[in-house]
Every structure is written in C-alpha cells, then in structure tokens.
Design a protein around this motif. Structure first.
Motif, mmCIF file in Angstrom:
data_model
loop_
_atom_site.group_PDB
_atom_site.id
_atom_site.type_symbol
_atom_site.label_atom_id
_atom_site.label_comp_id
_atom_site.label_asym_id
_atom_site.label_seq_id
_atom_site.Cartn_x
_atom_site.Cartn_y
_atom_site.Cartn_z
ATOM 1 N N TYR A 41 -6.054 -2.852 9.848
ATOM 2 C CA TYR A 41 -4.549 -3.011 9.559
ATOM 3 C C TYR A 41 -3.825 -2.707 11.144
ATOM 4 C CZ TYR A 41 -5.592 -2.412 4.628
ATOM 5 O OH TYR A 41 -6.145 -2.452 3.485
ATOM 6 N N ASP A 42 -3.893 -4.065 11.823
ATOM 7 C CA ASP A 42 -3.284 -4.011 13.100
ATOM 8 C C ASP A 42 -1.827 -4.050 13.213
ATOM 9 O OD1 ASP A 42 -2.689 -6.663 12.377
ATOM 10 O OD2 ASP A 42 -4.033 -7.365 14.080
ATOM 11 N N ASP A 43 -1.101 -4.159 12.353
ATOM 12 C CA ASP A 43 0.477 -4.114 11.869
ATOM 13 C C ASP A 43 0.730 -2.650 11.874
ATOM 14 O OD1 ASP A 43 3.059 -4.114 11.522
ATOM 15 O OD2 ASP A 43 2.964 -6.314 10.733
ATOM 16 N N PRO A 44 1.246 -1.891 12.388
ATOM 17 C CA PRO A 44 1.510 -0.425 11.968
ATOM 18 C C PRO A 44 2.589 -0.214 10.894
ATOM 19 C CG PRO A 44 2.547 -0.779 14.419
ATOM 20 C CD PRO A 44 1.650 -1.860 13.855
ATOM 21 N N ASP A 45 3.567 -1.208 11.104
ATOM 22 C CA ASP A 45 4.833 -1.246 9.982
ATOM 23 C C ASP A 45 4.220 -1.676 8.423
ATOM 24 O OD1 ASP A 45 6.569 -0.586 11.844
ATOM 25 O OD2 ASP A 45 7.082 -2.678 12.359
ATOM 26 N N PHE A 46 3.390 -2.721 8.524
ATOM 27 C CA PHE A 46 2.630 -2.909 7.403
ATOM 28 C C PHE A 46 1.888 -1.840 6.821
ATOM 29 C CE2 PHE A 46 -0.738 -4.361 4.641
ATOM 30 C CZ PHE A 46 -0.016 -5.294 3.901
ATOM 31 N N LEU A 47 1.017 -1.269 7.731
ATOM 32 C CA LEU A 47 0.140 -0.108 7.217
ATOM 33 C C LEU A 47 1.014 1.096 6.748
ATOM 34 C CD1 LEU A 47 -2.415 1.235 7.040
ATOM 35 C CD2 LEU A 47 -2.217 1.944 9.465
ATOM 36 N N PHE A 48 2.013 1.309 7.396
ATOM 37 C CA PHE A 48 2.801 2.327 6.771
ATOM 38 C C PHE A 48 3.463 2.058 5.382
ATOM 39 C CE2 PHE A 48 7.104 4.649 6.340
ATOM 40 C CZ PHE A 48 6.777 5.948 6.580
ATOM 41 N N ASP A 49 4.047 0.872 5.148
ATOM 42 C CA ASP A 49 4.443 0.471 3.819
ATOM 43 C C ASP A 49 3.250 0.468 2.921
ATOM 44 O OD1 ASP A 49 7.055 0.085 4.944
ATOM 45 O OD2 ASP A 49 6.771 -2.032 5.200
ATOM 46 N N LEU A 50 2.232 -0.045 3.277
ATOM 47 C CA LEU A 50 0.930 0.246 2.427
ATOM 48 C C LEU A 50 0.517 1.373 1.779
ATOM 49 C CD1 LEU A 50 -1.540 -1.432 1.020
ATOM 50 C CD2 LEU A 50 -2.804 -1.119 3.077
ATOM 51 N N GLN A 51 0.676 2.283 2.949
ATOM 52 C CA GLN A 51 0.240 3.636 2.609
ATOM 53 C C GLN A 51 1.433 4.402 1.513
ATOM 54 O OE1 GLN A 51 0.528 5.164 6.709
ATOM 55 N NE2 GLN A 51 -1.624 5.018 6.786
ATOM 56 N N GLY A 52 2.603 3.958 1.665
ATOM 57 C CA GLY A 52 3.465 4.215 0.785
ATOM 58 C C GLY A 52 3.368 3.867 -0.544
ATOM 59 N N THR A 53 2.640 2.635 -0.790
ATOM 60 C CA THR A 53 2.363 2.059 -2.192
ATOM 61 C C THR A 53 1.170 2.996 -2.499
ATOM 62 O OG1 THR A 53 2.990 -0.165 -1.522
ATOM 63 C CG2 THR A 53 1.640 0.172 -3.335
ATOM 64 N N ILE A 54 0.382 3.245 -1.772
ATOM 65 C CA ILE A 54 -0.946 4.172 -2.244
ATOM 66 C C ILE A 54 -0.382 5.403 -2.896
ATOM 67 C CG2 ILE A 54 -3.063 5.257 -1.578
ATOM 68 C CD1 ILE A 54 -3.082 2.249 -2.270
ATOM 69 N N ALA A 55 0.695 5.976 -1.940
ATOM 70 C CA ALA A 55 1.287 7.195 -2.647
ATOM 71 C C ALA A 55 2.083 7.143 -3.813
ATOM 72 C CB ALA A 55 2.357 7.669 -1.509
ATOM 73 N N ARG A 56 2.397 6.072 -4.121
ATOM 74 C CA ARG A 56 3.513 5.758 -5.374
ATOM 75 C C ARG A 56 2.409 5.677 -6.475
ATOM 76 N NH1 ARG A 56 5.262 0.600 -4.417
ATOM 77 N NH2 ARG A 56 6.696 1.557 -2.900
ATOM 78 N N ILE A 57 1.192 5.083 -6.177
ATOM 79 C CA ILE A 57 0.324 5.060 -7.074
ATOM 80 C C ILE A 57 -0.358 6.293 -7.548
ATOM 81 C CG2 ILE A 57 -2.002 4.235 -7.913
ATOM 82 C CD1 ILE A 57 -1.538 1.510 -6.178
ATOM 83 N N ALA A 58 -0.470 7.210 -6.645
ATOM 84 C CA ALA A 58 -0.969 8.376 -6.643
ATOM 85 C C ALA A 58 -0.050 9.256 -7.437
ATOM 86 C CB ALA A 58 -1.434 9.064 -5.170
ATOM 87 N N ASN A 59 1.290 9.223 -7.203
ATOM 88 C CA ASN A 59 2.274 10.023 -7.692
ATOM 89 C C ASN A 59 2.431 9.724 -9.157
ATOM 90 O OD1 ASN A 59 2.675 11.296 -5.307
ATOM 91 N ND2 ASN A 59 4.171 10.039 -4.562
ATOM 92 N N ALA A 60 2.277 8.455 -9.545
ATOM 93 C CA ALA A 60 2.292 7.992 -10.905
ATOM 94 C C ALA A 60 1.267 8.617 -11.666
ATOM 95 C CB ALA A 60 2.398 6.568 -11.028
ATOM 96 N N ILE A 61 -0.115 8.677 -11.265
ATOM 97 C CA ILE A 61 -1.313 9.146 -11.997
ATOM 98 C C ILE A 61 -1.209 10.578 -11.961
ATOM 99 C CG2 ILE A 61 -3.661 9.130 -11.909
ATOM 100 C CD1 ILE A 61 -3.843 6.414 -10.370
ATOM 101 N N VAL A 62 -0.438 11.444 -11.031
ATOM 102 C CA VAL A 62 -0.847 12.745 -11.069
ATOM 103 C C VAL A 62 -0.129 13.361 -12.046
ATOM 104 C CG1 VAL A 62 0.971 13.546 -9.554
ATOM 105 C CG2 VAL A 62 -1.152 14.661 -9.528
ATOM 106 N N ASP A 63 0.951 12.369 -12.815
ATOM 107 C CA ASP A 63 1.631 13.100 -13.848
ATOM 108 C C ASP A 63 1.007 13.151 -14.992
ATOM 109 O OD1 ASP A 63 4.128 13.431 -12.489
ATOM 110 O OD2 ASP A 63 4.736 11.213 -13.096
ATOM 111 N N PHE A 64 -0.171 12.503 -14.938
ATOM 112 C CA PHE A 64 -1.063 12.416 -16.320
ATOM 113 C C PHE A 64 -2.511 13.088 -16.010
ATOM 114 C CE2 PHE A 64 1.806 8.937 -16.402
ATOM 115 C CZ PHE A 64 2.337 9.180 -17.702
#
Length: 365
Positions: free
Chosen positions: A57-80
């Motif tokens: 991922y050579d675009d740091p802004d895109f990578l930051f946003d992508l990491q945010g999406t991965i965090a969102r998925i993890a935060n949803a699953i950890v409720d269960f």
C-alpha cells in the motif's frame, strides 16, 4: 494501489512458508482424524491481521483509512467473541488508539490484512484436540510479497503449542469452502494452477482433502488470472450448513462478463452435485447490489463474504438500500438466533475482499 489488479502488482515472492513442502513430513489432518469444523460451531476467538506494508500500500492516506476499516470489523466482532489482532509490536501503540480495549494484540509481524488466507487454519478431532493445518501460503502464486504473512500460521502454532499438519498443498483457505462434515467446494483456478501446485488434478484434490480432513470434493472451473486470488470461492458461494449453500449472482448471465458466466457455471454445477452424504445441495441466491457507493474497477461487492461469529453474522452493506435489506433479511433467515451486523467496508472491497477474507476463527474445543 488496488491489491487485486494483477497488472499493478509486482510478483514479489518475499519469502517462503516456514514449513516447506520438502522438509515437512506428510502427516495430515485427515490421516490423524482431524477436520475443519463448521464455521457456525462455537469459537474460542477470531484472528485478524493489521495491514502495514508500504510496498503493498504505497498511498499512506489510503492505508490509514483501510486500517480504520479493519479496526471497525474487529470492534464489531469483539462484542460477540474474543478477537486477536496480529501485528509487529512496533505498531501496537498506534493500533491501540483505533481498536477496542477488548481486542487483544499479539506480536506476530504481518504484511497485509488477509487472515483467511495467511492466518492459521485450525482443525479439530472431536475429542478436545486442535491443530494447525498448513496451506503453505505463497502470496497467491507469488503475486505479492509475503515475507511476514507466509510465516503467520507457523508462528501462531508455536505460540499456542499446537501440532502442525502439512499435506504439501499450496493455496489459501479462502479458496475452499467446507460444510464441516466431509464436503468441499472450490474453483479449480485457485488450486489446480502451476503458480501454487504443479501436480495433477487428482493429486491436488487428494492433498486438499487431506489438508481439510474431508471426503468429497466438488470442483467448478473458476477463472485464472482475472484477480490475484484466481477466483476464491468464498466471494461467490458459501456453505450455510450441510446441504445448504448460499450463492450471489445476477438474474441472468451476462455473456460479456466472465465473472457472471463463471458464477452461473458454478451455480449449475452445485445444483447437480451431491455432498459427502449423498444429499443434493439446496442453493439460496443472494442478489447482486447495483446502486453502490464506489465505482472502483476492482471493487468486490460480495454479501456472501460474511463472517459467522458467536451469536452474530458480520456482513457488508454497499449503499444499495434494496439489495442491502434483501441480503440482511436472507442472512437472518439462514442464521436464526444470530444478530445480523452490516458494516461499510468499502476500503476492503476496493482492494478485492470482504469480511470473511479478513478473519479466521479458532474453534472452541
């Protein structure tokens, strides 16, 4: 940089799996009574990987946003259920700012987010035993660097003190679906491909059955070379339970669209197939979304690439209100008693995957 456009990816090998085919004795899951269970069985935890490699991922802004999406998925699953996010320790401080305090961090270096493919595949024996079964991940046929990702499964096995089985197969768990009771479905394009395996179809099928602890293989052709995965089945068709498969497709095939042609081909093969117990498969069709938020060429808008965790189904929504609602209602019917959580994961879809691709379960024993 879109991950799944082959013309934009360098074929960087980046390192081989810790368990090479030559060095590993062919002790397999099937030969020792282990098998891949149903995903709906109770989980001990969910594994995920933190994407961080700037060569991917050579675009740091895109990578930051992508990491945010991965965090969102993890935060949803950890409720269960418990979630482990794997990443090198140097990234933990930054990751902790973006994920729930309930998500555990493990110091296991990663390159990319695709835990279904490079994470640990775990098999059970029904007697309290659990082990890792190796897919010998090689970056989808050496299309992407994987110096860290190729070692994740072995490092998890070492940390948990688990035995490792290895039938010599090269591939990815996202390329094969199992009902947990002896039946597998996969596209030939993913496994019967010299970028992973140079053996005959019969030999590769035998290795796949040994790897998963299964008895019956259902093949469909798939498509070679159109995306980095060579058409993983888990973006198209999934086992809901033994005898029931959910598949996503349009109302009729588009002869100008190879993905459409292949989807209908796979559907027709599955409709005629029987499972390991001799049952015909019941196919449930999910719609294709059309009025979606993104127009990226590589965008994967797969409702089927959902993840089943303890008490919930975590799935994607794409902004097509009618299709999103239909998908949610269908999943609720297919998984009664589980909460259906729909997330905006457009960044993951833009790089060619979904929630199932980004997760990998550890069965509870």
């Amino acid at each position: 940089m879109p991950r799944r456009t082959l013309l934009q990816l360098a074929a960087l090998a980046g390192g081989l799996s810790v368990f090479s085919q030559a060095a590993e004795a062919k002790t397999t899951a099937r030969s020792t009574g282990f098998c891949y269970p149903e995903e709906t069985d109770p989980h001990e935890r969910t594994f995920m990987q933190w994407p961080n490699n700037r060569k991917v991922y050579d675009d740091p802004d895109f990578l930051f946003d992508l990491q945010g999406t991965i965090a969102r998925i993890a935060n949803a699953i950890v409720d269960f259920e418990p979630v482990v996010m794997m990443a090198s320790a140097e990234h933990h401080k930054a990751i902790r700012k973006r994920i729930s305090s309930k998500v555990e961090l493990w110091d296991i270096p990663t390159d990319d987010l695709w835990c279904r493919d490079s994470g640990p595949s775990l098999v059970v024996d029904g007697k309290g035993g659990i082990a890792v079964t190796q897919f010998n991940f090689n970056g989808w046929g050496n299309k992407q660097l994987h110096g860290n990702d190729g070692r994740i499964a072995a490092r998890v096995a070492e940390r948990l003190g688990l035995q490792v089985f290895n039938a010599g197969l090269v591939g990815e768990a996202g390329g094969v679906e199992t009902d947990g009771h002896g039946t597998l479905i996969a596209h030939e394009s993913t496994f019967i491909n010299p970028n992973r395996n140079r053996d005959t179809k019969a030999e590769i099928e035998a290795m796949l059955l040994e790897t998963m602890g299964a008895r019956k293989m259902i093949w469909a052709p798939g498509i070679k070379g159109a995306d980095i995965t060579d058409y993983h089945i888990d973006a198209l068709a999934r086992f809901v339970k033994p005898g029931v498969v959910v598949i996503q497709m349009g109302d009729e095939p588009d002869p100008k669209d190879p993905w459409s042609v292949s989807a209908f081909e796979t559907h027709d093969i599955l409709a005629k197939a029987t499972d390991a117990e001799g049952r015909k498969l019941n196919l449930v069709v999910l719609p294709e979304p059309s009025d979606i938020r993104t127009e990226a060429d590589d965008f994967v808008s797969s409702y089927v690439n959902y993840y089943v965790c303890n008490g919930a189904v975590i799935a994607a929504q794409f902004g097509d209100r009618q299709a999103d609602e239909k998908a949610k209602a269908t999943l609720a019917d297919l998984y009664p008693g589980r909460k259906i959580v729909m997330l905006d994961i457009d960044n993951v879809g833009q790089v060619g995957g979904g929630i199932h691709c980004a997760t990998h379960e550890q069965p509870k024993v």
